[in-house]
Enzyme design. Sequence first.
Site, mmCIF file in Angstrom:
data_model
loop_
_atom_site.group_PDB
_atom_site.id
_atom_site.type_symbol
_atom_site.label_atom_id
_atom_site.label_comp_id
_atom_site.label_asym_id
_atom_site.label_seq_id
_atom_site.Cartn_x
_atom_site.Cartn_y
_atom_site.Cartn_z
ATOM 1 N N LYS A 77 0.841 -1.209 0.000
ATOM 2 C CA LYS A 77 0.000 0.000 0.000
ATOM 3 C C LYS A 77 0.874 1.257 0.000
ATOM 4 O O LYS A 77 2.068 1.199 0.288
ATOM 5 C CB LYS A 77 -0.913 0.012 1.230
ATOM 6 C CG LYS A 77 -1.808 -1.199 1.370
ATOM 7 C CD LYS A 77 -2.822 -1.326 0.260
ATOM 8 C CE LYS A 77 -3.861 -2.362 0.587
ATOM 9 N NZ LYS A 77 -4.546 -2.926 -0.579
HETATM 10 C C1 LIG Z 1 -10.077 -1.777 -0.961
HETATM 11 C C2 LIG Z 1 -9.553 -2.658 0.133
HETATM 12 N N1 LIG Z 1 -10.278 -2.815 1.259
HETATM 13 C C3 LIG Z 1 -9.857 -3.577 2.278
HETATM 14 C C4 LIG Z 1 -8.641 -4.230 2.219
HETATM 15 C C5 LIG Z 1 -8.251 -5.135 3.347
HETATM 16 O O1 LIG Z 1 -7.023 -4.861 3.905
HETATM 17 P P1 LIG Z 1 -6.122 -6.014 4.595
HETATM 18 O O2 LIG Z 1 -5.550 -6.846 3.519
HETATM 19 O O3 LIG Z 1 -5.105 -5.229 5.358
HETATM 20 O O4 LIG Z 1 -7.033 -6.780 5.505
HETATM 21 C C6 LIG Z 1 -7.834 -4.083 1.090
HETATM 22 C C7 LIG Z 1 -6.522 -4.746 1.006
HETATM 23 O O5 LIG Z 1 -6.150 -5.385 0.082
HETATM 24 C C8 LIG Z 1 -8.300 -3.281 0.011
HETATM 25 O O6 LIG Z 1 -7.564 -3.102 -1.104
#
Ligand SMILES: Cc1ncc(COP(=O)(O)O)c(C=O)c1O
Length: 393
Positions: free
Chosen positions: A208
């Site tokens: 990210k």
């Molecule tokens: C748009 C979106 N929402 C939520 C998430 C969830 O994050 P995490 O992978 O840290 O749980 C991601 C991660 O890939 C994402 O791109």
Amino acid sequence: MKNAFIPFANPGAAFQARKHEYDEAFSRVIGSGQYILGPEVETFERRFAEWLADASCAAGDCIGVANGTDAIEIALRALQGLFPVPSGKLPAVFTVSHTAVATVAAIERAGCVPILVDIDEASYTMSPGSLEAAVNMVAAERPDLAPMAVIPVHLYGHPCDLDAIMGIGERHGMRIIEDCAQAHGAAYRGKRVGTLGIAGTFSFYPTKNLGAIGDAGAVYTGDSALAAEMRALRQYGWKQRYVSAIPGINSRMDPLQAAFLDINLRHLDADNAARRSIAARYDALISRATITPPVAKPEVEHAFHLYVLRSKRRDALAAFLHERGVGTAVHYPQAVHSQPAYAGRVIIAPDGLPITERVVPELLSLPMFPQLIQADVERVAHALLAWDKEQSS
Ligand SMILES: Cc1ncc(COP(=O)(O)O)c(C=O)c1O
């Protein structure tokens, strides 16, 4: 000499460049004797809240959690605690099908019913028209559901049409939780995303814009009652140690990740500037003959987590680029409503998701990370020009 393969993402490049800073943080955390929450997490939470609020509003609260999926779940659980839906009804939460599956998984894990709406064809983010139609459908046809929240996803780093979405939320008594997992530093009418809804959720997955060296996430809110609820929820529902006031979970940010994130936060403005300059260079070099580059609407500042273009021959284009040493990725190969876990059972907007279905097979993400060197950006763009030439000959 053969040119090296250009990866689509390269989180190791940032981590290698800052290794001495991480080594120092690592020793400090080991020496601290505190390995769960504590001052490292509190410092990062405060600095990230201040950075988000910038000069545009007073800083609210940031709650560090284990990942971005938990951040959404915790925000939704806290909303239900503070604003319970009428008994006998289930809370309905509106979001897009064109998102990481995590958004929808978190809605279901929080005990809510996801309603998936279509996207806008230019920005690939939530269509306010489709949202309004879906909310009206629920009001007319689903007495078992109570519209509670909307989760606009600032996908790829492009902010959603928040004026329109927040207006719909207000008219129907719903709160807005912004999914900012791909949009650290994106802005809407001069305000950083995450500060406009009642809460903004973040993922710090390593690739990210602001990434950890592992999993981590956070929720930002300007609402102190919601902040207190979320702080309790991330640790067994404790408002007082060992006493659960509400049923909670364990989703604490690790102090080591907080220390690493605090380092990356110091580099974030420069990293985002590098992403924007790579995007500008791609924009300048890409011919529009067979490829549609991404847009940034005038009221937004795009964070370019991803640079996603559109092509009718997406898979052939990906193979062509791969042959020329350029890595690409697809975000996402299947919209959530078409994935086996959700197909046939998830509720979708009354007019269906025609734009999502048209766009998904055509999207391709180009290499995008702050350490991508100028010569490689030119190589990517020239490979795209070669593709255009081949297509038009
Ligand atoms: C748009 C979106 N929402 C939520 C998430 C969830 O994050 P995490 O992978 O840290 O749980 C991601 C991660 O890939 C994402 O791109």
